[in-house]
Design an enzyme around this catalytic site. Structure first.
Site, mmCIF file in Angstrom:
data_model
loop_
_atom_site.group_PDB
_atom_site.id
_atom_site.type_symbol
_atom_site.label_atom_id
_atom_site.label_comp_id
_atom_site.label_asym_id
_atom_site.label_seq_id
_atom_site.Cartn_x
_atom_site.Cartn_y
_atom_site.Cartn_z
ATOM 1 N N ILE A 35 0.818 -1.221 0.000
ATOM 2 C CA ILE A 35 0.000 0.000 0.000
ATOM 3 C C ILE A 35 0.849 1.267 0.000
ATOM 4 C CG2 ILE A 35 -2.058 -1.046 1.022
ATOM 5 C CD1 ILE A 35 -1.119 -0.017 3.751
ATOM 6 N N LYS B 131 8.881 -0.893 2.186
ATOM 7 C CA LYS B 131 7.490 -0.852 1.755
ATOM 8 C C LYS B 131 6.554 -0.834 2.959
ATOM 9 C CE LYS B 131 8.600 -3.784 -2.268
ATOM 10 N NZ LYS B 131 8.406 -2.837 -3.369
ATOM 11 N N ASP C 50 8.077 17.420 9.206
ATOM 12 C CA ASP C 50 7.859 16.900 7.850
ATOM 13 C C ASP C 50 6.379 16.873 7.488
ATOM 14 O OD1 ASP C 50 8.769 16.001 5.397
ATOM 15 O OD2 ASP C 50 8.722 13.889 5.970
#
Length: 496
Positions: free
Chosen positions: A168, A175, A286
Site C-alpha cells: 500500500i 514498503k 515533515d
C-alpha cells in the site's frame, strides 16, 4: 586520562515519576502497567512495571530498611481493579513509594532499586562530550528493553504471525503492506524497512526516533499508533494502525483544492496533533499532504515520524537541515537554528495548498523555489475569507519570531479567528462530523491507495521468519544499531 563518566552517572541522584498507567488486553485478560519516567543527569527513559513488581521490591526493602517505614498501596482482594478512581489512587501511592526510594542514597543505590529503575543499563548512560543529536537520539531510548514480563511474558511478534495481503506504499527504505494478524483477523499497516539501506544511509537515529515517537502517540486521536515493532536479521517491522481513507495528497490530486470549510476542519485536526507533539517536546518537521491520512470516516491521522526531533521544548532550537523542499521554512533553508514554529509554517503551507491547489512558493526549479520561500512576498488570490487570508499571512511569516505560534504555540492557533466557529473540545473528541467521508467498504478496503502500489506483488522475503533470525524485546538484540527497537505490550499483570 579519559574521565569515567559511568562513575558520574552512578553517583547522580535520580528523579522518578509515574506519569501514566495503561490497561492492556490479550486473550481476554486485562492488566494494568505503570509507566515510570526515570531521569538521571542528561538521560531519561521509561520503565514499564506491573503492581506485582512494585510489591516484590517493597517486600525486599521493608525487611532491610524497617526504619524507613516504606509503604505501597495494598493488594485489592475485592472490588473492581479497573475502576478509574482506584487506578488513579493506586498510581498516586506507587508514585509516592518510588519518590521515597530516590530521597535516600542507601535506597536508590540498592541493587534491587537500580535494577527496578534500569539505572545500570549502558544505553541509558550519556557522555557529556556527545553532541546534541547524539544525546537526543538516545534520550527516552528503548522502552521495550525495560518491560519485565516475567516467566509468562508476551511472545514476541514475528513476520509469520501475519498474512501480508497488499503493498500500500513505498519509501526510501522499504514498503508498507496491508497485513492481517492470524491470531484474531485484525488488519494492520506494516512498515518493513531494509536494515542494510538504513545503515548505508546512516539513518538509524531517525528510525529509532520514529519508534520512540510512535510509542507516545497512543494518547492522541489524530496520530497513528504503534502496536508492535520487531526485527529479523535483515529487516525492521513497524506494526501500525491501518488507516484506509487515503492520503490527503491522494484526495487533493483528484479534487485540485478543497472548499474552505473542509480545509479548516483538516487544518484544525492537524494543528491539534502538532500541538500535542509540541507539548511532549517533539517537533514534527515533515508535515505535507503525503504524511496526512484520512481514516475510514474522514478524520485526519498524521503518520511517518522519521524526521521528528525529540527533546525540543518551546524555547529550544535545533539546526538539522531536513524536510520536503516545498514546505521548508525560511530558517531551515538558511540553516539557522529553528524551533516548534517550523511546524506552524508547514501548517500554513499545507492549508494554502488545500485552498489553492499548490504549495505557496512552488516552482519546479528547487533553487528558485528556495529563493521564493526566502524572499518572495506571499501571493493570496481571491476566493477565500479574510480570516483565511489572515491566518495564511501569519503562519507563512518569514521571521519565525513573528510567526503565529511563536509565543504561545498551539494556543495562538486555537485562538485565531479562522477557527472561531469551531469547538476544539468537540474536535478532539471527534464529535464534529468530517466534511468528507471516504466511504470505505470495510477494514481491508484499499480503494483509496494508489494502484501503482496495490498492483505490486508482495515480496516473499517480508513474510519469512526463522527462529534463529528473530530478535525481540526480551532478548539481546543482534544489531547494536537497533538496540531497543523491538516492542510488544506486556501480556498480563500478576496482581491486578
Amino acid at each position: 586520562m579519559q574521565r569515567d563518566h559511568t562513575m558520574d552517572y552512578k553517583e547522580s541522584c535520580p528523579s522518578v515519576s509515574i506519569p501514566s498507567s495503561d490497561e492492556h488486553r490479550e486473550k481476554k485478560k486485562r492488566f494494568t502497567v505503570y509507566k515510570v519516567l526515570v531521569s538521571v543527569g542528561r538521560s531519561e527513559w521509561f520503565v514499564f512495571r506491573r503492581y506485582a513488581e512494585f510489591d516484590k521490591l517493597y517486600n525486599t526493602l521493608k525487611k532491610q530498611f524497617p526504619a524507613m517505614a516504606l509503604k505501597i498501596p495494598a493488594k485489592r482482594i475485592f472490588g473492581d481493579n479497573f475502576d478509574p478512581d482506584f487506578i488513579k489512587q493506586r498510581r498516586a501511592g506507587l508514585n509516592e513509594f518510588i519518590q521515597n526510594l530516590v530521597r535516600y542514597p542507601e535506597l536508590y543505590n540498592h541493587p534491587d532499586v537500580r535494577a527496578f529503575l534500569q539505572m545500570d543499563s549502558p544505553k541509558h548512560q550519556s557522555d557529556p562530550s556527545e553532541d546534541e543529536d547524539e544525546r537526543s537520539s538516545q534520550k527516552l531510548h528503548s522502552t521495550s528493553q525495560n518491560i519485565n514480563l516475567g516467566p509468562s511474558g508476551n511472545p514476541h511478534a514475528k513476520p509469520t504471525d501475519f498474512d501480508f495481503l497488499k503493498v500500500i506504499g513505498k519509501g526510501s527504505f522499504g514498503k508498507v503492506l496491508l497485513a492481517k494478524r492470524k491470531l484474531d483477523g485484525k488488519f494492520y499497516a506494516v512498515k518493513v524497512l531494509q536494515k542494510k539501506i538504513v545503515l548505508n544511509r546512516k539513518e538509524q537515529k531517525h528510525i529509532m526516533a520514529e519508534r520512540n515517537v510512535l510509542l507516545k502517540n497512543v494518547k492522541h486521536p489524530f496520530l497513528v499508533g504503534l502496536h508492535y515493532s520487531f526485527q529479523t536479521t535483515e529487516k525492521l517491522y513497524f506494526v501500525l494502525d491501518f488507516v484506509n481513507g487515503g492520503e490527503l495528497f491522494f484526495h487533493l490530486q483528484r479534487e485540485r483544492s478543497f472548499p474552505e470549510h473542509r480545509a479548516r476542519f483538516y487544518a484544525a485536526e492537524i494543528a491539534s496533533a502538532l500541538g500535542y507533539l509540541h507539548s511532549i517536546k517533539i517537533v514534527y518537521r515533515d508535515l505535507k499532504p503525503e504524511n496526512i491520512l484520512l481514516d475510514s470516516v474522514g478524520h485526519v491521522v498524521l503518520t511517518d515520524f522519521g524526521l521528528c526531533k525529540e527533546g525540543i521544548a518551546i524555547s529550544d532550537t535545533t539546526t538539522t537541515f531536513c524536510g520536503t523542499p516545498e514546505y521548508l521554512a525560511p530558517e531551515v533553508i538558511r540553516k539557522q537554528p529553528y524551533d516548534n514554529t517550523v511546524d506552524w509554517w508547514c501548517l500554513g503551507a499545507v492549508l494554502y495548498e488545500m485552498l489553492y491547489g499548490l504549495p505557496p512558493f512552488y516552482c519546479r526549479d528547487v533553487a528558485e523555489m528556495y529563493d521564493n520561500i526566502l524572499h518572495k512576498p506571499l501571493s493570496l488570490r481571491p476566493g477565500v475569507s479574510l480570516t483565511a487570508w489572515s491566518i495564511l499571512e501569519e503562519l507563512l511569516e518569514k521571521d519565525r519570531q513573528n510567526r503565529l505560534g511563536a509565543k504561545e504555540d498551539f494556543l495562538e492557533i486555537q485562538n485565531h479567528p479562522f477557527f472561531e466557529s469551531l469547538s476544539w473540545a468537540d474536535l478532539v473528541q471527534k464529535k464534529i462530523p468530517p466534511p468528507f467521508n471516504p466511504n470505505v467498504a470495510g477494514p481491508d478496503d484499499i480503494r483509496n491507495f494508489d494502484t501503482a502500489f496495490t498492483e505490486e506483488t508482495v515480496p516473499y522475503s517480508v513474510c519469512v521468519s526463522s527462529d534463529y533470525s528473530i530478535v525481540n524485546a526480551s532478548v539481546l538484540e543482534a544489531d547494536d544499531a537497533f538496540v531497543g527497537f523491538s516492542y510488544a505490550p506486556p501480556s498480563e499483570d500478576l496482581f491486578l
